[in-house]
Design a protein around this motif. Structure first.
Motif, PDB file in Angstrom:
ATOM      1  N   ALA A  98      45.924  43.427  45.702  1.00  0.00           N
ATOM      2  CA  ALA A  98      44.803  44.348  45.492  1.00  0.00           C
ATOM      3  C   ALA A  98      45.313  45.745  45.146  1.00  0.00           C
ATOM      4  O   ALA A  98      44.767  46.412  44.256  1.00  0.00           O
ATOM      5  CB  ALA A  98      43.922  44.401  46.728  1.00  0.00           C
ATOM      6  N   GLU A  99      46.368  46.187  45.816  1.00  0.00           N
ATOM      7  CA  GLU A  99      46.937  47.498  45.513  1.00  0.00           C
ATOM      8  C   GLU A  99      47.589  47.508  44.140  1.00  0.00           C
ATOM      9  O   GLU A  99      47.510  48.500  43.421  1.00  0.00           O
ATOM     10  CB  GLU A  99      47.948  47.904  46.587  1.00  0.00           C
ATOM     11  N   VAL A 100      48.233  46.404  43.766  1.00  0.00           N
ATOM     12  CA  VAL A 100      48.843  46.298  42.443  1.00  0.00           C
ATOM     13  C   VAL A 100      47.754  46.346  41.376  1.00  0.00           C
ATOM     14  O   VAL A 100      47.875  47.053  40.371  1.00  0.00           O
ATOM     15  CB  VAL A 100      49.685  45.009  42.323  1.00  0.00           C
ATOM     16  N   ILE A 101      46.669  45.600  41.596  1.00  0.00           N
ATOM     17  CA  ILE A 101      45.552  45.601  40.647  1.00  0.00           C
ATOM     18  C   ILE A 101      44.967  47.002  40.529  1.00  0.00           C
ATOM     19  O   ILE A 101      44.720  47.498  39.432  1.00  0.00           O
ATOM     20  CB  ILE A 101      44.472  44.580  41.084  1.00  0.00           C
ATOM     21  N   GLU A 102      44.773  47.651  41.657  1.00  0.00           N
ATOM     22  CA  GLU A 102      44.219  49.010  41.653  1.00  0.00           C
ATOM     23  C   GLU A 102      45.132  49.971  40.898  1.00  0.00           C
ATOM     24  O   GLU A 102      44.655  50.851  40.166  1.00  0.00           O
ATOM     25  CB  GLU A 102      44.001  49.500  43.094  1.00  0.00           C
ATOM     26  N   ALA A 103      46.440  49.818  41.045  1.00  0.00           N
ATOM     27  CA  ALA A 103      47.387  50.671  40.319  1.00  0.00           C
ATOM     28  C   ALA A 103      47.252  50.469  38.808  1.00  0.00           C
ATOM     29  O   ALA A 103      47.245  51.437  38.044  1.00  0.00           O
ATOM     30  CB  ALA A 103      48.814  50.382  40.774  1.00  0.00           C
ATOM     31  N   PHE A 104      47.136  49.194  38.392  1.00  0.00           N
ATOM     32  CA  PHE A 104      46.931  48.913  36.968  1.00  0.00           C
ATOM     33  C   PHE A 104      45.627  49.551  36.487  1.00  0.00           C
ATOM     34  O   PHE A 104      45.590  50.213  35.445  1.00  0.00           O
ATOM     35  CB  PHE A 104      46.882  47.407  36.692  1.00  0.00           C
TER      36      PHE A 104
END
Length: 173
Positions: A98-104
């Protein structure tokens, strides 16, 4: 990168220790180069009558130190970038997708509506299903999907999904 630089003060992992060593070597080498440059300048200004060979040797050492300093700075920058990539891969592997997706999404500058649509695309919903869930027209969802793909720099749904699969499957090395 600021996060990685902050870690230099208290290194923990092998890469962090390597970065700390490179940072200290860079600092020491910069001080040595400054010393030799200053010494050559002082000797030329003072006109001590020292042998020309001695001044050339000190100048050569200063140039070599500066070249080595440049190489160390490039290596340190590459190491810090690698550490950032490894950290992102580990976050994904630890279930922090979820944090990786949010960063993208933040990097791409998606609007709140585009974020919702992008999440539903990642969950496997088609445009008609997304339109039904969001209470919007299918054409609106198609337009938002096209905007998402453009911001992500991909040609369609498959490439969009592959960005995240690559992040999950990426080798930390």
């Amino acid at each position: 990168m600021i996060f990685a630089v902050g870690k230099l003060l208290r290194p923990g992992g092998a890469d962090e220790r390597r970065a700390a060593v490179l940072a200290w070597m860079t600092t020491i080498q910069a001080l040595c180069a400054l010393f030799f440059i200053g010494d050559v300048a002082f000797d030329l200004y003072a006109g001590d009558g020292q042998a020309l060979g001695h001044l050339w040797m000190e100048s050569f050492v200063a140039v070599v130190l500066l070249l080595g300093l440049g190489v160390l700075i490039v290596e340190l920058r590459q190491l810090l970038l690698r550490m950032d990539r490894v950290t992102a891969g580990l976050m994904a592997a630890r279930g922090e997708m979820a944090e990786v997706i949010e960063a993208f999404f933040s990097t791409w500058g998606l609007t709140p509506a585009e974020r919702d649509v992008a999440l539903m695309i990642l969950k496997g919903l088609d445009n008609d299903s997304i339109a039904t869930v969001r209470g919007r027209a299918a054409g609106t969802v198609r337009a938002q999907s096209a905007a998402i793909y453009a911001k992500a720099g991909v040609d369609g749904r498959t490439q969009f999904l592959s960005l995240f699969m690559e992040e999950l499957l990426a080798d930390p090395e």
